[in-house]
Design an enzyme around this catalytic site. Structure first.
Site, mmCIF file in Angstrom:
data_model
loop_
_atom_site.group_PDB
_atom_site.id
_atom_site.type_symbol
_atom_site.label_atom_id
_atom_site.label_comp_id
_atom_site.label_asym_id
_atom_site.label_seq_id
_atom_site.Cartn_x
_atom_site.Cartn_y
_atom_site.Cartn_z
ATOM 1 N N CYS A 71 45.106 32.712 37.037
ATOM 2 C CA CYS A 71 44.276 32.222 37.208
ATOM 3 C C CYS A 71 42.998 32.634 36.497
ATOM 4 O O CYS A 71 42.827 33.806 36.809
ATOM 5 C CB CYS A 71 44.313 31.748 38.691
ATOM 6 N N PHE A 72 42.130 32.484 35.990
ATOM 7 C CA PHE A 72 41.092 32.862 36.381
ATOM 8 C C PHE A 72 40.359 33.425 37.177
ATOM 9 O O PHE A 72 40.594 32.863 38.408
ATOM 10 C CB PHE A 72 39.952 32.370 35.566
ATOM 11 N N CYS A 73 39.334 34.261 36.839
ATOM 12 C CA CYS A 73 38.613 35.068 38.331
ATOM 13 C C CYS A 73 37.246 34.105 38.642
ATOM 14 O O CYS A 73 37.324 34.579 40.185
ATOM 15 C CB CYS A 73 38.374 36.241 37.722
ATOM 16 N N ASN A 74 36.649 33.508 38.260
ATOM 17 C CA ASN A 74 35.652 33.049 38.388
ATOM 18 C C ASN A 74 35.452 31.580 38.451
ATOM 19 O O ASN A 74 36.752 30.922 37.490
ATOM 20 C CB ASN A 74 34.615 32.927 37.512
#
Length: 154
Positions: A71-74
């Site tokens: 998953c993307f961090c932000n």
């Protein structure tokens, strides 16, 4: 580190399939200016379909290459990267009976996230060259194996 990062970023952007189509999709700034030491991207199949990041992780591990996948961090970055509108997401909730893979499929996301390559103080030209040699293995990639592990969540 900027020189290594610029070289890596450009090399990833220039990676093409034999039909001339891009083999990567880079997220964030297209140049090293105002970019941190991490490049988030996905490999693409010919035709533009995203390569499952679990396959990238599996192959990187087999080649002793350290990357981060998933998953993307932000918050909101995945939605923006995959073009998911607010309207598309309304009513699609992750329930206790649903796996994370089911949730991704229900949203119509092409993958569960991205690949992240980070440069650090100890990174050198040989590291970048080795990673790009690995990256070329995704040129003209066909189907992805069906035996990828389930996603447990973000």
């Amino acid at each position: 580190m900027q020189a290594l990062g610029t070289w890596l970023l450009q090399a990833l952007q220039q990676l093409r399939h034999s039909d001339g189509s891009p083999a990567t999709r880079i997220y964030g700034p297209r140049t090293w200016d105002r970019r941190g030491a991490t490049i988030a991207f996905n490999f693409l199949h010919p035709g533009g379909r995203v390569v499952d990041e679990r396959l990238v992780d599996r192959l990187a591990s087999a080649h002793n290459i350290s990357i981060r996948t998933g998953c993307f961090c932000n918050p909101g970055a995945g939605e923006a990267a995959f073009g998911l509108s607010k309207e598309r997401m309304i009513g699609v909730e992750l329930s206790d009976a649903m796996s994370f893979d089911d949730y991704i499929a229900r949203l119509g996301m092409p993958s569960g996230g991205a690949v992240r390559v980070s440069l650090g103080l100890a990174s050198n030209f040989a590291d970048v060259h080795r990673f790009m040699s690995f990256a070329t293995k995704f040129r003209d990639l066909g189907d992805v194996p069906a035996d990828l592990p389930p996603r447990l969540g973000c």
